[in-house]
Design a protein around this motif. Structure first.
Motif, PDB file in Angstrom:
ATOM      1  N   LEU A  68       1.603  -5.152  -8.656  1.00 35.24           N
ATOM      2  CA  LEU A  68       2.343  -4.665  -7.411  1.00 35.24           C
ATOM      3  C   LEU A  68       3.947  -4.956  -7.287  1.00 35.24           C
ATOM      4  O   LEU A  68       4.583  -4.154  -6.790  1.00 35.24           O
ATOM      5  CB  LEU A  68       1.589  -5.592  -6.346  1.00 35.24           C
ATOM      6  N   SER A  69       4.068  -6.039  -7.955  1.00 41.82           N
ATOM      7  CA  SER A  69       5.740  -6.306  -8.000  1.00 41.82           C
ATOM      8  C   SER A  69       6.551  -5.305  -8.907  1.00 41.82           C
ATOM      9  O   SER A  69       7.538  -5.056  -8.696  1.00 41.82           O
ATOM     10  CB  SER A  69       6.112  -7.620  -8.515  1.00 41.82           C
ATOM     11  N   GLU A  70       5.673  -4.587  -9.663  1.00 44.29           N
ATOM     12  CA  GLU A  70       6.329  -3.557 -10.685  1.00 44.29           C
ATOM     13  C   GLU A  70       6.062  -2.267  -9.803  1.00 44.29           C
ATOM     14  O   GLU A  70       6.554  -1.152 -10.382  1.00 44.29           O
ATOM     15  CB  GLU A  70       5.596  -3.479 -11.919  1.00 44.29           C
ATOM     16  N   GLY A  71       5.766  -2.153  -8.830  1.00 42.65           N
ATOM     17  CA  GLY A  71       5.655  -0.921  -7.730  1.00 42.65           C
ATOM     18  C   GLY A  71       4.450  -0.245  -8.097  1.00 42.65           C
ATOM     19  O   GLY A  71       4.195   1.020  -7.939  1.00 42.65           O
ATOM     20  N   ARG A  72       3.402  -1.058  -8.727  1.00 39.67           N
ATOM     21  CA  ARG A  72       2.248   0.047  -9.080  1.00 39.67           C
ATOM     22  C   ARG A  72       1.355  -0.217  -8.039  1.00 39.67           C
ATOM     23  O   ARG A  72       0.908  -1.318  -7.530  1.00 39.67           O
ATOM     24  CB  ARG A  72       1.954  -0.528 -10.428  1.00 39.67           C
TER      25      ARG A  72
ATOM     26  N   GLU B 232     -18.188 -10.495  -9.916  1.00 43.67           N
ATOM     27  CA  GLU B 232     -17.558  -9.939 -10.882  1.00 43.67           C
ATOM     28  C   GLU B 232     -16.745  -8.551 -10.420  1.00 43.67           C
ATOM     29  O   GLU B 232     -17.227  -7.571  -9.933  1.00 43.67           O
ATOM     30  CB  GLU B 232     -18.428  -9.572 -12.244  1.00 43.67           C
ATOM     31  N   PHE B 233     -15.262  -8.645 -10.443  1.00 49.34           N
ATOM     32  CA  PHE B 233     -14.500  -7.270 -10.054  1.00 49.34           C
ATOM     33  C   PHE B 233     -13.822  -6.901 -11.398  1.00 49.34           C
ATOM     34  O   PHE B 233     -13.250  -7.999 -12.404  1.00 49.34           O
ATOM     35  CB  PHE B 233     -13.768  -7.536  -8.936  1.00 49.34           C
ATOM     36  N   VAL B 234     -13.275  -5.730 -11.466  1.00 48.39           N
ATOM     37  CA  VAL B 234     -12.221  -5.278 -12.327  1.00 48.39           C
ATOM     38  C   VAL B 234     -10.879  -5.014 -11.695  1.00 48.39           C
ATOM     39  O   VAL B 234     -10.928  -4.307 -10.633  1.00 48.39           O
ATOM     40  CB  VAL B 234     -12.692  -3.846 -13.008  1.00 48.39           C
ATOM     41  N   VAL B 235      -9.846  -5.583 -12.074  1.00 52.00           N
ATOM     42  CA  VAL B 235      -8.525  -5.272 -11.501  1.00 52.00           C
ATOM     43  C   VAL B 235      -7.747  -4.475 -12.442  1.00 52.00           C
ATOM     44  O   VAL B 235      -7.628  -4.944 -13.735  1.00 52.00           O
ATOM     45  CB  VAL B 235      -8.150  -6.615 -11.205  1.00 52.00           C
ATOM     46  N   LYS B 236      -7.042  -3.261 -11.961  1.00 55.48           N
ATOM     47  CA  LYS B 236      -6.481  -2.727 -13.167  1.00 55.48           C
ATOM     48  C   LYS B 236      -5.618  -1.588 -12.360  1.00 55.48           C
ATOM     49  O   LYS B 236      -5.643  -1.633 -10.900  1.00 55.48           O
ATOM     50  CB  LYS B 236      -7.256  -1.640 -13.739  1.00 55.48           C
ATOM     51  N   PRO B 237      -4.321  -1.233 -13.015  1.00 59.13           N
ATOM     52  CA  PRO B 237      -3.299  -0.310 -12.317  1.00 59.13           C
ATOM     53  C   PRO B 237      -3.960   1.111 -12.042  1.00 59.13           C
ATOM     54  O   PRO B 237      -4.738   1.571 -12.815  1.00 59.13           O
ATOM     55  CB  PRO B 237      -2.198  -0.251 -13.166  1.00 59.13           C
ATOM     56  N   ALA B 238      -3.240   1.700 -11.013  1.00 59.98           N
ATOM     57  CA  ALA B 238      -3.855   3.286 -10.685  1.00 59.98           C
ATOM     58  C   ALA B 238      -3.387   4.109 -11.854  1.00 59.98           C
ATOM     59  O   ALA B 238      -3.958   5.209 -12.203  1.00 59.98           O
ATOM     60  CB  ALA B 238      -3.429   3.719  -9.405  1.00 59.98           C
ATOM     61  N   ILE B 239      -2.358   3.912 -12.508  1.00 63.14           N
ATOM     62  CA  ILE B 239      -1.849   4.417 -13.572  1.00 63.14           C
ATOM     63  C   ILE B 239      -2.036   3.714 -14.856  1.00 63.14           C
ATOM     64  O   ILE B 239      -1.322   2.658 -15.225  1.00 63.14           O
ATOM     65  CB  ILE B 239      -0.302   4.957 -13.470  1.00 63.14           C
ATOM     66  N   SER B 240      -3.014   4.108 -15.761  1.00 61.91           N
ATOM     67  CA  SER B 240      -3.360   3.379 -17.013  1.00 61.91           C
ATOM     68  C   SER B 240      -4.069   4.252 -17.921  1.00 61.91           C
ATOM     69  O   SER B 240      -4.649   5.287 -17.294  1.00 61.91           O
ATOM     70  CB  SER B 240      -4.111   1.968 -16.573  1.00 61.91           C
ATOM     71  N   CYS B 241      -4.397   3.946 -19.012  1.00 60.77           N
ATOM     72  CA  CYS B 241      -5.277   4.310 -20.205  1.00 60.77           C
ATOM     73  C   CYS B 241      -5.598   3.272 -21.029  1.00 60.77           C
ATOM     74  O   CYS B 241      -4.928   2.384 -21.362  1.00 60.77           O
ATOM     75  CB  CYS B 241      -4.814   5.661 -20.624  1.00 60.77           C
ATOM     76  N   GLY B 242      -6.836   3.377 -21.764  1.00 60.49           N
ATOM     77  CA  GLY B 242      -7.029   2.695 -22.727  1.00 60.49           C
ATOM     78  C   GLY B 242      -7.155   0.952 -22.293  1.00 60.49           C
ATOM     79  O   GLY B 242      -7.104   0.119 -23.313  1.00 60.49           O
TER      80      GLY B 242
ATOM     81  N   LEU C 172      -4.921  -1.463  -3.475  1.00 61.09           N
ATOM     82  CA  LEU C 172      -3.540  -2.260  -3.181  1.00 61.09           C
ATOM     83  C   LEU C 172      -2.388  -1.553  -3.331  1.00 61.09           C
ATOM     84  O   LEU C 172      -2.090  -1.079  -4.594  1.00 61.09           O
ATOM     85  CB  LEU C 172      -3.751  -3.837  -3.746  1.00 61.09           C
ATOM     86  N   ASP C 173      -1.718  -0.950  -2.337  1.00 61.97           N
ATOM     87  CA  ASP C 173      -0.351  -0.544  -2.417  1.00 61.97           C
ATOM     88  C   ASP C 173       0.528  -1.390  -2.628  1.00 61.97           C
ATOM     89  O   ASP C 173       0.492  -2.727  -2.421  1.00 61.97           O
ATOM     90  CB  ASP C 173      -0.147   0.404  -1.341  1.00 61.97           C
ATOM     91  N   PRO C 174       1.816  -1.126  -3.247  1.00 59.83           N
ATOM     92  CA  PRO C 174       2.699  -1.772  -3.567  1.00 59.83           C
ATOM     93  C   PRO C 174       3.235  -2.809  -2.584  1.00 59.83           C
ATOM     94  O   PRO C 174       3.710  -3.989  -2.843  1.00 59.83           O
ATOM     95  CB  PRO C 174       4.057  -1.036  -4.287  1.00 59.83           C
ATOM     96  N   ASP C 175       3.162  -2.759  -1.316  1.00 61.82           N
ATOM     97  CA  ASP C 175       3.422  -3.480  -0.350  1.00 61.82           C
ATOM     98  C   ASP C 175       2.336  -4.161   0.349  1.00 61.82           C
ATOM     99  O   ASP C 175       2.762  -4.743   1.440  1.00 61.82           O
ATOM    100  CB  ASP C 175       4.250  -2.651   0.933  1.00 61.82           C
ATOM    101  N   SER C 176       1.269  -4.317  -0.271  1.00 63.36           N
ATOM    102  CA  SER C 176       0.118  -4.918   0.015  1.00 63.36           C
ATOM    103  C   SER C 176       0.272  -6.404  -0.081  1.00 63.36           C
ATOM    104  O   SER C 176       0.932  -6.632  -1.315  1.00 63.36           O
ATOM    105  CB  SER C 176      -1.144  -4.431  -0.557  1.00 63.36           C
ATOM    106  N   THR C 177      -0.531  -7.072   0.500  1.00 69.31           N
ATOM    107  CA  THR C 177      -0.790  -8.670   0.216  1.00 69.31           C
ATOM    108  C   THR C 177      -2.149  -8.452  -0.673  1.00 69.31           C
ATOM    109  O   THR C 177      -2.940  -7.973  -0.334  1.00 69.31           O
ATOM    110  CB  THR C 177      -1.095  -9.494   1.557  1.00 69.31           C
TER     111      THR C 177
END
Length: 295
Positions: free
Chosen positions: A164-168, A128-138, A115-120
């Protein structure tokens, strides 16, 4: 006891301000390095007083705060004269969209919806799913959700919407239940050669929360299987510029629903190397550093 050789090289083990003296695992290679005539000392990556040109090599280790300063971190990497791993690898590897490149190269990767920042925000309605940002650790800003449950689905959508609202960029991946039984295997390479492997237990037990700098992990020694090594070597072969430029690499794999290993992450920037879990690992790492310095 024989005297240690005179120092022939000075290297920085690069860390963050929260761990100015490194953690226990990062300290492990300092004595073996000294035995090879290499003086190693911690240095905080964003400390303006550090003269990076004074080091023969800067080795990125526990820079685990970079996710909050990503642009500054990759700009810093570009400025360091001698960096391992190289700055262009750092830029590529600190954004998990690199998984797209590896998947396109034929590496078996955990299926991922991006999901890119301009995505819905559109999520599956079950499983069961994992949701996370593309820039992350730990495991920061990372959660596990049962999307058939209305409350958890709302939490997952809320996390994705906030990121997404944070541009991530946001990643949505199926939760692979083999991590609860077989665990995740981290395969470690130094100087292009297989060193050792460890088993990591499950980390995600629910919605995203505040885990601090990093989350405590259940770690045990493990020997990588031939199929895990094959996937690891496939991933390394697809690194832009070639894997021969890497001082270290950690390849995290996990069994899919059919029991075949798939790539979860390729860690080339600041991975824990779990040196204390294999008797010869600190020495092998020191040998790899010594060889790297001779290039």
């Amino acid at each position: 006891m024989s005297a240690q050789p005179a120092a022939t090289a000075r290297i920085a083990l690069v860390t963050c301000a929260e761990l100015p003296q490194l953690d226990e695992d990062e300290i492990a290679p300092i004595a073996p390095l000294a035995e090879r005539g290499i003086t190693a000392e911690p240095a905080v990556w964003n400390d303006p007083a550090v003269d990076w040109a004074a080091y023969d090599l800067a080795v990125i280790r526990s820079t685990w705060d970079y996710i909050d300063h990503h642009d500054d971190f990759v700009a810093w990497a570009d400025r360091v004269p001698n960096l391992a791993n190289p700055a262009d690898v750092v830029r590529w590897n600190t954004d998990k969209t690199y998984l797209r490149d590896l998947a396109e190269a034929g590496v078996p990767v955990v299926p991922t919806t991006w999901l890119d920042p301009d995505s819905t925000v559109t999520l599956p309605t079950s499983g069961e799913f994992v949701v996370k940002p593309a820039i992350s650790c730990g495991s920061k800003d990372t959660g596990r959700y049962d999307l058939a449950d209305a409350a958890q689905r709302a939490l997952a959508a809320g996390l994705a919407t906030r990121l997404l609202s944070e541009g991530r960029t946001v990643m949505v991946q199926p939760y692979l239940h083999a991590v609860d039984t077989a665990g995740e295997t981290a395969v470690l390479f130094f100087g292009g050669h297989y060193s050792h492997a460890i088993r990591k237990g499950a980390l995600l037990d629910g919605p995203a929360g505040d885990v601090g700098l990093y989350k405590q992990e259940d770690i045990r020694a493990r020997e990588a299987t031939d199929s895990e090594l094959h996937v690891a070597q496939q991933a390394l072969a697809a690194v832009p510029g070639g894997a021969d430029r890497l001082l270290y690499a950690r390849v995290d794999v996990i069994p899919d629903a059919d029991g075949h290993p798939v790539l979860l992450e390729l860690e080339l920037t600041e991975p824990s190397l779990f040196l204390r879990y294999d008797e010869g690992a600190p020495e092998r790492f020191a040998d790899a550093v010594a060889a790297y310095l001779k290039r």
